[in-house]
Design a protein around this motif. Structure first.
Motif, PDB file in Angstrom:
ATOM      1  N   ALA A 155       0.825  -1.206   0.000  1.00 12.60           N
ATOM      2  CA  ALA A 155       0.000   0.000   0.000  1.00 12.60           C
ATOM      3  C   ALA A 155       0.858   1.253   0.000  1.00 12.60           C
ATOM      4  CB  ALA A 155      -0.916   0.004   1.226  1.00 12.60           C
ATOM      5  N   ARG A 156       0.233   2.346  -0.495  1.00  8.27           N
ATOM      6  CA  ARG A 156       0.857   3.660  -0.345  1.00  8.27           C
ATOM      7  C   ARG A 156       0.886   4.013   1.135  1.00  8.27           C
ATOM      8  NH1 ARG A 156      -1.217   8.250  -1.708  1.00  8.27           N
ATOM      9  NH2 ARG A 156      -3.372   7.628  -2.053  1.00  8.27           N
ATOM     10  N   ARG A 157       1.850   4.829   1.516  1.00 13.03           N
ATOM     11  CA  ARG A 157       2.014   5.145   2.944  1.00 13.03           C
ATOM     12  C   ARG A 157       0.730   5.724   3.553  1.00 13.03           C
ATOM     13  NH1 ARG A 157       6.366   4.839   5.384  1.00 13.03           N
ATOM     14  NH2 ARG A 157       7.617   5.042   3.500  1.00 13.03           N
ATOM     15  N   GLU A 158       0.071   6.650   2.827  1.00 18.40           N
ATOM     16  CA  GLU A 158      -1.120   7.318   3.387  1.00 18.40           C
ATOM     17  C   GLU A 158      -2.273   6.336   3.580  1.00 18.40           C
ATOM     18  OE1 GLU A 158       0.010   8.385   0.048  1.00 18.40           O
ATOM     19  OE2 GLU A 158       1.657   9.177   1.249  1.00 18.40           O
ATOM     20  N   VAL A 159      -2.219   5.230   2.861  1.00 23.70           N
ATOM     21  CA  VAL A 159      -3.315   4.251   2.913  1.00 23.70           C
ATOM     22  C   VAL A 159      -2.973   3.120   3.887  1.00 23.70           C
ATOM     23  CG1 VAL A 159      -4.582   2.617   1.458  1.00 23.70           C
ATOM     24  CG2 VAL A 159      -3.893   4.814   0.520  1.00 23.70           C
ATOM     25  N   SER A 160      -1.716   3.038   4.243  1.00 16.79           N
ATOM     26  CA  SER A 160      -1.227   1.925   5.064  1.00 16.79           C
ATOM     27  C   SER A 160      -1.553   2.222   6.532  1.00 16.79           C
ATOM     28  CB  SER A 160       0.282   1.784   4.842  1.00 16.79           C
ATOM     29  OG  SER A 160       0.742   0.615   5.447  1.00 16.79           O
ATOM     30  N   CYS A 161      -2.830   2.018   6.908  1.00 15.13           N
ATOM     31  CA  CYS A 161      -3.335   2.561   8.166  1.00 15.13           C
ATOM     32  C   CYS A 161      -3.770   1.491   9.170  1.00 15.13           C
ATOM     33  CB  CYS A 161      -4.488   3.520   7.865  1.00 15.13           C
ATOM     34  SG  CYS A 161      -5.833   2.732   6.952  1.00 15.13           S
ATOM     35  N   PHE A 162      -3.290   0.265   9.025  1.00 18.44           N
ATOM     36  CA  PHE A 162      -3.644  -0.744  10.027  1.00 18.44           C
ATOM     37  C   PHE A 162      -3.198  -0.271  11.406  1.00 18.44           C
ATOM     38  CE2 PHE A 162      -3.579  -4.509   6.882  1.00 18.44           C
ATOM     39  CZ  PHE A 162      -4.957  -4.601   6.908  1.00 18.44           C
ATOM     40  N   GLN A 163      -4.036  -0.559  12.399  1.00 16.36           N
ATOM     41  CA  GLN A 163      -3.629  -0.287  13.768  1.00 16.36           C
ATOM     42  C   GLN A 163      -3.222  -1.601  14.420  1.00 16.36           C
ATOM     43  OE1 GLN A 163      -6.882   1.906  15.520  1.00 16.36           O
ATOM     44  NE2 GLN A 163      -6.804   3.417  13.875  1.00 16.36           N
ATOM     45  N   HIS A 164      -2.478  -1.509  15.485  1.00 16.16           N
ATOM     46  CA  HIS A 164      -2.018  -2.731  16.146  1.00 16.16           C
ATOM     47  C   HIS A 164      -3.196  -3.643  16.456  1.00 16.16           C
ATOM     48  CE1 HIS A 164       1.986  -0.766  17.595  1.00 16.16           C
ATOM     49  NE2 HIS A 164       1.891  -0.893  16.289  1.00 16.16           N
ATOM     50  N   GLY A 165      -3.059  -4.905  16.055  1.00 16.62           N
ATOM     51  CA  GLY A 165      -4.116  -5.875  16.321  1.00 16.62           C
ATOM     52  C   GLY A 165      -5.048  -6.095  15.144  1.00 16.62           C
ATOM     53  N   ASP A 166      -5.014  -5.177  14.142  1.00 14.75           N
ATOM     54  CA  ASP A 166      -5.915  -5.316  12.995  1.00 14.75           C
ATOM     55  C   ASP A 166      -5.564  -6.513  12.127  1.00 14.75           C
ATOM     56  OD1 ASP A 166      -7.258  -3.048  13.672  1.00 14.75           O
ATOM     57  OD2 ASP A 166      -6.559  -1.819  11.998  1.00 14.75           O
ATOM     58  N   GLN A 167      -4.270  -6.811  12.035  1.00 12.88           N
ATOM     59  CA  GLN A 167      -3.816  -7.779  11.030  1.00 12.88           C
ATOM     60  C   GLN A 167      -2.626  -8.563  11.565  1.00 12.88           C
ATOM     61  OE1 GLN A 167      -5.272  -8.885   8.764  1.00 12.88           O
ATOM     62  NE2 GLN A 167      -4.306  -8.991   6.782  1.00 12.88           N
ATOM     63  N   GLY A 168      -2.527  -9.828  11.190  1.00 12.78           N
ATOM     64  CA  GLY A 168      -1.395 -10.637  11.652  1.00 12.78           C
ATOM     65  C   GLY A 168      -1.564 -12.081  11.256  1.00 12.78           C
ATOM     66  N   GLY A 169      -0.856 -12.970  11.909  1.00 18.09           N
ATOM     67  CA  GLY A 169      -0.924 -14.396  11.598  1.00 18.09           C
ATOM     68  C   GLY A 169       0.412 -15.042  11.880  1.00 18.09           C
ATOM     69  N   THR A 170       0.401 -16.264  12.409  1.00 19.50           N
ATOM     70  CA  THR A 170       1.644 -16.849  12.916  1.00 19.50           C
ATOM     71  C   THR A 170       2.676 -17.155  11.834  1.00 19.50           C
ATOM     72  OG1 THR A 170       0.510 -18.979  12.925  1.00 19.50           O
ATOM     73  CG2 THR A 170       0.741 -17.853  15.042  1.00 19.50           C
ATOM     74  N   PHE A 171       2.219 -17.419  10.599  1.00 26.86           N
ATOM     75  CA  PHE A 171       3.186 -17.733   9.543  1.00 26.86           C
ATOM     76  C   PHE A 171       3.595 -16.497   8.737  1.00 26.86           C
ATOM     77  CE2 PHE A 171       0.864 -21.918   9.733  1.00 26.86           C
ATOM     78  CZ  PHE A 171       1.915 -22.630  10.274  1.00 26.86           C
ATOM     79  N   ASN A 172       2.918 -15.366   8.989  1.00 27.40           N
ATOM     80  CA  ASN A 172       3.061 -14.230   8.087  1.00 27.40           C
ATOM     81  C   ASN A 172       4.435 -13.581   8.170  1.00 27.40           C
ATOM     82  OD1 ASN A 172       0.234 -14.825   8.630  1.00 27.40           O
ATOM     83  ND2 ASN A 172      -0.158 -13.172   7.195  1.00 27.40           N
TER      84      ASN A 172
END
Ligand code: PLP
Length: 392
Positions: free
Chosen positions: A261-278
């Protein structure tokens, strides 16, 4: 007396599969357990982009596995940092989240767009997608897909994916509401049968989304990583998306995908996204090895030349047999068979030692290794010619 069970009975029966077991692969060739060899123009559906078991992938796997495989996505590891830097450099986008499959990368793109809509567009969450588009098999990505056969599957679907016909800019404009946050599509619809969105349409979408303050999400899972003769499909149209997803070829055969993503769009907050293999070190090390090959001088020019050779051969074959012509770009091509004999062609070709794919009954799709040689292209064309002649 109990009947002997098929050795395949322990696997869920999720698709019709021929009773062949593959054991080895080298470059453009696959070998089954009887030793029969097959010229593979499917390559795991455009996944093994450097062919089967290529040296750079083997080296990255063994070197990295001996050092570090996975240390949790809550820690940095060197291969993930290195690959993220390389991908941002070649794409012009700013940040990367690594995933394990294309569907998971698209699921992340949908979540990122919704998060952006919540922050910047008063809670807008709808993503306009395309009729016949394909984005994966999770519940949200099935909902985003426009596959006719999925319309009534696994109801209720995830809401928020109005569909428009590909290529119709006015339909996109008409579908925009206060709830719209993004438009999402493939530069070439792959599973639909290799249907290019078209450069003018992509440029129009870029302009429209910018004008209306919406995000443009490109699913480059099939078209990215050199498949169309440029590193990414969007380069042909001279545009850049706000969000892009990559999968398939990015890992050269191993499970790796990415959301950029572009920086301005890269807006995940902590906890929004993840996964053990990622973003695990092992897969990311392979990703860097694959990217280094594709970005090497002359590689994409070779893909373009191979694509042109395959196109010319298919075009000639189409004329010879009165078929419907060729479409696509680079080494993502389709042959219109003009009638629904695709499954028959695929089955007959397999018996002759040629692996093909028919995404639609009247269409063959070609996604060979990007490293396929001229001799292999010519051999595949000769084999296909004989198969088409046999079917009549
Ligand atoms: N998006 C596109 C354009 C695809 O072609 C595919 C797979 O064919 C996917 C998403 C899903 O990727 P995966 O099967 O790795 O989940």
């Amino acid at each position: 007396m109990t009947m002997p069970q098929s050795p395949f009975a322990a696997l869920m029966d999720i698709t019709p599969r021929p009773p062949v077991v593959f054991a080895d692969g080298r470059g453009s060739w696959l070998y089954d357990t009887t030793g029969k060899r097959y010229l593979d123009l499917v390559q795991g559906w455009a996944v093994t982009c450097l062919g089967h078991s290529p040296a750079p992938v083997l080296k990255a796997l063994t070197d990295q596995a001996a050092r570090l495989i996975n240390c949790s996505p809550a820690f940095y590891n060197e291969p993930a940092v290195r690959l993220a830097q390389a991908l941002t450099r070649v794409s012009g986008l700013d940040q990367v989240f690594f995933a394990n499959s294309g569907a998971e990368a698209n699921e992340g793109a949908i979540k990122l767009a919704r998060r952006w809509g919540e922050t910047h567009r008063g809670g807008a969450y709808e993503i306009i997608t395309t009729v016949n588009g394909f984005h994966g098999r999770t519940l949200a990505t099935m909902s985003a897909s426009g596959k006719e056969a999925w319309k009534t599957l696994f109801e209720p679907k995830v809401p928020g994916f109005p569909k428009v016909p590909l290529g119709d800019l006015a339909a996109v404009e008409a579908a925009i509401t206060d709830s719209t946050v993004a438009v999402m599509l493939e530069p070439i619809q792959g599973e639909a049968g290799v249907i290019p969105a078209g450069d003018a349409y992509l440029r129009g979408l870029r302009e429209l989304t910018e004008k209306r303050g919406l995000l443009l999400i490109l699913d480059e899972i099939q078209t990215g990583m050199g498949r169309t003769g440029t590193m990414f499909g969007f380069e042909h149209a001279g545009i850049r998306p706000d969000i892009m997803t990559l999968g398939k070829g990015i890992g050269g055969g191993v499970p790796l995908a990415a959301l950029l993503a572009r920086r301005e769009v890269s807006c995940f907050q902590h906890g929004d996204q993840g996964g053990t293999f990622n973003g695990n070190a092992l897969m990311c090390a392979v990703g860097s090895a694959v990217l280094a090959e594709i970005a090497a001088p002359g590689f994409l020019e070779r893909v373009q030349a191979a694509g042109a050779r395959l196109w010319a051969g298919l075009e000639a074959l189409s004329r010879r047999h009165g078929l419907g012509g060729v479409r696509g770009q680079g080494l993502l091509l389709a042959l219109d068979l003009g009638r629904p004999v695709g499954p028959q062609v695929v089955e007959t070709a397999m018996a002759e030692g040629l692996l093909l794919n028919a995404p639609r009954p009247d269409t063959l799709r070609f996604m060979p290794a990007l490293t396929i040689t001229d001799a292999e292209i010519d051999q595949a064309l000769a084999m296909l010619d004989a198969v088409v002649a046999k079917i009549g």
